[in-house]
Structures are given as structure tokens and as C-alpha cells.
Design a protein around this motif. Structure first.
Motif, PDB file in Angstrom:
ATOM      1  N   GLU A  68       0.815  -1.220   0.000  1.00  0.00           N
ATOM      2  CA  GLU A  68       0.000   0.000   0.000  1.00  0.00           C
ATOM      3  C   GLU A  68       0.847   1.268   0.000  1.00  0.00           C
ATOM      4  N   ASP A  69       2.133   1.149   0.349  1.00  0.00           N
ATOM      5  CA  ASP A  69       3.021   2.312   0.385  1.00  0.00           C
ATOM      6  C   ASP A  69       3.764   2.535  -0.927  1.00  0.00           C
ATOM      7  N   ILE A  70       3.654   1.606  -1.856  1.00  0.00           N
ATOM      8  CA  ILE A  70       4.387   1.719  -3.114  1.00  0.00           C
ATOM      9  C   ILE A  70       3.680   2.718  -4.021  1.00  0.00           C
ATOM     10  N   LEU A  71       4.449   3.684  -4.502  1.00  0.00           N
ATOM     11  CA  LEU A  71       3.918   4.681  -5.428  1.00  0.00           C
ATOM     12  C   LEU A  71       4.471   4.450  -6.819  1.00  0.00           C
ATOM     13  N   LEU A  72       3.604   4.575  -7.793  1.00  0.00           N
ATOM     14  CA  LEU A  72       3.979   4.550  -9.196  1.00  0.00           C
ATOM     15  C   LEU A  72       3.449   5.858  -9.764  1.00  0.00           C
ATOM     16  N   LEU A  73       4.354   6.810  -9.926  1.00  0.00           N
ATOM     17  CA  LEU A  73       3.966   8.160 -10.323  1.00  0.00           C
ATOM     18  C   LEU A  73       4.233   8.387 -11.809  1.00  0.00           C
ATOM     19  N   PHE A  74       3.319   9.097 -12.442  1.00  0.00           N
ATOM     20  CA  PHE A  74       3.450   9.457 -13.849  1.00  0.00           C
ATOM     21  C   PHE A  74       3.440  10.972 -13.975  1.00  0.00           C
ATOM     22  N   THR A  75       4.256  11.486 -14.866  1.00  0.00           N
ATOM     23  CA  THR A  75       4.209  12.901 -15.213  1.00  0.00           C
ATOM     24  C   THR A  75       4.515  13.023 -16.701  1.00  0.00           C
ATOM     25  N   ASP A  76       3.936  14.019 -17.320  1.00  0.00           N
ATOM     26  CA  ASP A  76       4.134  14.235 -18.757  1.00  0.00           C
ATOM     27  C   ASP A  76       4.893  15.540 -18.972  1.00  0.00           C
ATOM     28  N   PRO A  77       6.214  15.474 -19.122  1.00  0.00           N
ATOM     29  CA  PRO A  77       6.960  16.712 -19.333  1.00  0.00           C
ATOM     30  C   PRO A  77       6.643  17.371 -20.672  1.00  0.00           C
ATOM     31  N   HIS A  78       6.188  16.576 -21.649  1.00  0.00           N
ATOM     32  CA  HIS A  78       5.702  17.134 -22.913  1.00  0.00           C
ATOM     33  C   HIS A  78       4.763  16.141 -23.586  1.00  0.00           C
ATOM     34  N   ALA A  79       4.163  16.533 -24.681  1.00  0.00           N
ATOM     35  CA  ALA A  79       3.085  15.764 -25.310  1.00  0.00           C
ATOM     36  C   ALA A  79       3.509  14.405 -25.852  1.00  0.00           C
ATOM     37  N   PHE A  80       4.813  14.175 -25.996  1.00  0.00           N
ATOM     38  CA  PHE A  80       5.252  12.942 -26.637  1.00  0.00           C
ATOM     39  C   PHE A  80       6.090  12.037 -25.733  1.00  0.00           C
ATOM     40  N   MET A  81       6.035  12.284 -24.411  1.00  0.00           N
ATOM     41  CA  MET A  81       6.770  11.431 -23.484  1.00  0.00           C
ATOM     42  C   MET A  81       6.182  11.536 -22.080  1.00  0.00           C
ATOM     43  N   LYS A 129      -7.081  27.682  -2.100  1.00  0.00           N
ATOM     44  CA  LYS A 129      -7.652  27.869  -0.759  1.00  0.00           C
ATOM     45  C   LYS A 129      -6.592  27.676   0.328  1.00  0.00           C
ATOM     46  N   GLN A 130      -5.577  26.853   0.015  1.00  0.00           N
ATOM     47  CA  GLN A 130      -4.479  26.603   0.960  1.00  0.00           C
ATOM     48  C   GLN A 130      -3.368  27.645   0.814  1.00  0.00           C
ATOM     49  N   LYS A 131      -3.587  28.605  -0.111  1.00  0.00           N
ATOM     50  CA  LYS A 131      -2.583  29.631  -0.434  1.00  0.00           C
ATOM     51  C   LYS A 131      -1.299  28.993  -0.969  1.00  0.00           C
ATOM     52  N   GLU A 132      -1.501  27.975  -1.799  1.00  0.00           N
ATOM     53  CA  GLU A 132      -0.385  27.260  -2.432  1.00  0.00           C
ATOM     54  C   GLU A 132      -0.610  27.216  -3.938  1.00  0.00           C
ATOM     55  N   LYS A 133       0.458  26.877  -4.663  1.00  0.00           N
ATOM     56  CA  LYS A 133       0.367  26.742  -6.110  1.00  0.00           C
ATOM     57  C   LYS A 133       1.270  25.602  -6.553  1.00  0.00           C
ATOM     58  N   ALA A 134       0.796  24.819  -7.515  1.00  0.00           N
ATOM     59  CA  ALA A 134       1.568  23.677  -8.007  1.00  0.00           C
ATOM     60  C   ALA A 134       2.604  24.129  -9.024  1.00  0.00           C
ATOM     61  N   GLU A 135       3.794  23.579  -8.865  1.00  0.00           N
ATOM     62  CA  GLU A 135       4.869  23.775  -9.843  1.00  0.00           C
ATOM     63  C   GLU A 135       4.791  22.665 -10.893  1.00  0.00           C
ATOM     64  N   LYS A 136       4.413  21.467 -10.424  1.00  0.00           N
ATOM     65  CA  LYS A 136       4.389  20.288 -11.286  1.00  0.00           C
ATOM     66  C   LYS A 136       3.433  19.273 -10.672  1.00  0.00           C
ATOM     67  N   TYR A 137       2.846  18.440 -11.524  1.00  0.00           N
ATOM     68  CA  TYR A 137       1.949  17.381 -11.051  1.00  0.00           C
ATOM     69  C   TYR A 137       2.504  16.000 -11.359  1.00  0.00           C
TER      70      TYR A 137
END
Length: 164
Positions: A68-81, A129-137
Motif C-alpha cells: 500500500e506504500d508503493i507509489l507509481l507516479l506518472f508525469t508528462d513533461p511534454h506531449a510525446f513522453m 484555498k491553501q494559499k499554495e500553487k503547483a509547480e508540477k503534477y
């Protein structure tokens, strides 16, 4: 003869991940990439990459004992990868070892993969609402497509890396 169902994805607990803050300092991951076409990955490619990453981590005994602690994270730095990050407990031989650092806020959503832009908008409103902003998802899919169908839930965890 009774056939036991082999576990694929561990049972997901949304409360564990929703609206939580994580302060990662050199959090260990292994990384791989997959080609995409306008952010749409080719499913066989993902399965092959994830299987290879899991095998490397398992063979080196560097995967968390609590599934349950294992993370598999995805991010798209651009449209083709897309980049894939698998959390590990230590460096993995023959893998692309990397780390993630920073402050992250996570939020759980339940819906279709193509709803991610809508979920990001909802997350941006929550962060405001948390007075925060995302740099990356980063996106963690709690279940593979087969398990999502079986459970009736397609949980998606958004990890917002906060601006410094």
C-alpha cells in the motif's frame, strides 16, 4: 476445486492519501520513460516498462514490504513522453535511480483517465484555498485498468509539487 484469486493491485485506502502533505528529501525512486502521442500513452508500452521496473526493484529487494506504500507516479513533461517513477527503499542495480525532493500535497479523485485535466483544475482550486500553487503534477493510479473495473473505482492520486 477452489481457485484462489491472485492479488494484483493492493486494496486502496483513499483516506491515507487525500489532502495530505509530504515533505520529501531525496525520496528514492527508479525512473523510466514511455512515448506518448499528445499525452496518450501506448498501453502495451506502459505495461512492459512497469513490469520491468517492478522486477528490478523486487529482485534487488528494494520494494516496500507494505504494498500500500508503493507509489507509481506518472508525469508528462511534454506531449510525446511520459516519465514513470517507482518508489523504492534503496538504489536498484541496473535501473535509472533518482530522487524527488520538495513539498507535495496529494488529493484523491475517482474517475476516468481522461478526467485528469478536470481533476487538475479542482486541485488548483483546492491549492488556492491553501494559499499554495503547483509547480508540477505527478499522478498515481491506485489500480490497473483490470482492478479498477473489478472494484468499480478508478482512484487517481494527484501529487502537486508546490512552488518554492
Amino acid at each position: 476445486m477452489k481457485v484462489e484469486k491472485q492479488e494484483c493491485c493492493p486494496k486502496f485506502n483513499p483516506e491515507k492519501w487525500s489532502e495530505k502533505t509530504f515533505n520529501w528529501d531525496q525520496e528514492k525512486f527508479i525512473k523510466a520513460t514511455v512515448p506518448t502521442f499528445f499525452h496518450i500513452p501506448l498501453p502495451p508500452m506502459i505495461g512492459k516498462r512497469v513490469t520491468k521496473m517492478m522486477k528490478l526493484a523486487e529482485d534487488s529487494k528494494n520494494l516496500s514490504s507494505n504494498k500500500e506504500d508503493i507509489l507509481l507516479l506518472f508525469t508528462d513533461p511534454h506531449a510525446f513522453m511520459s516519465e514513470i517513477y517507482l518508489s523504492v527503499t534503496n538504489d536498484v542495480p541496473n535501473a535509472n535511480n533518482t530522487t524527488l525532493s520538495g513539498n507535495y500535497i496529494s488529493k484523491v479523485f475517482d474517475g476516468a483517465y481522461n478526467d485528469i485535466p478536470k481533476f487538475i483544475n479542482q486541485m488548483d482550486a483546492y491549492l488556492k484555498k491553501q494559499k499554495e500553487k503547483a509547480e508540477k503534477y505527478y499522478v498515481h493510479y491506485a489500480y490497473c485498468p483490470k482492478c479498477a473495473k473489478e472494484t468499480g473505482h478508478n482512484y487517481i492520486v494527484l501529487f502537486a509539487q508546490l512552488e518554492k
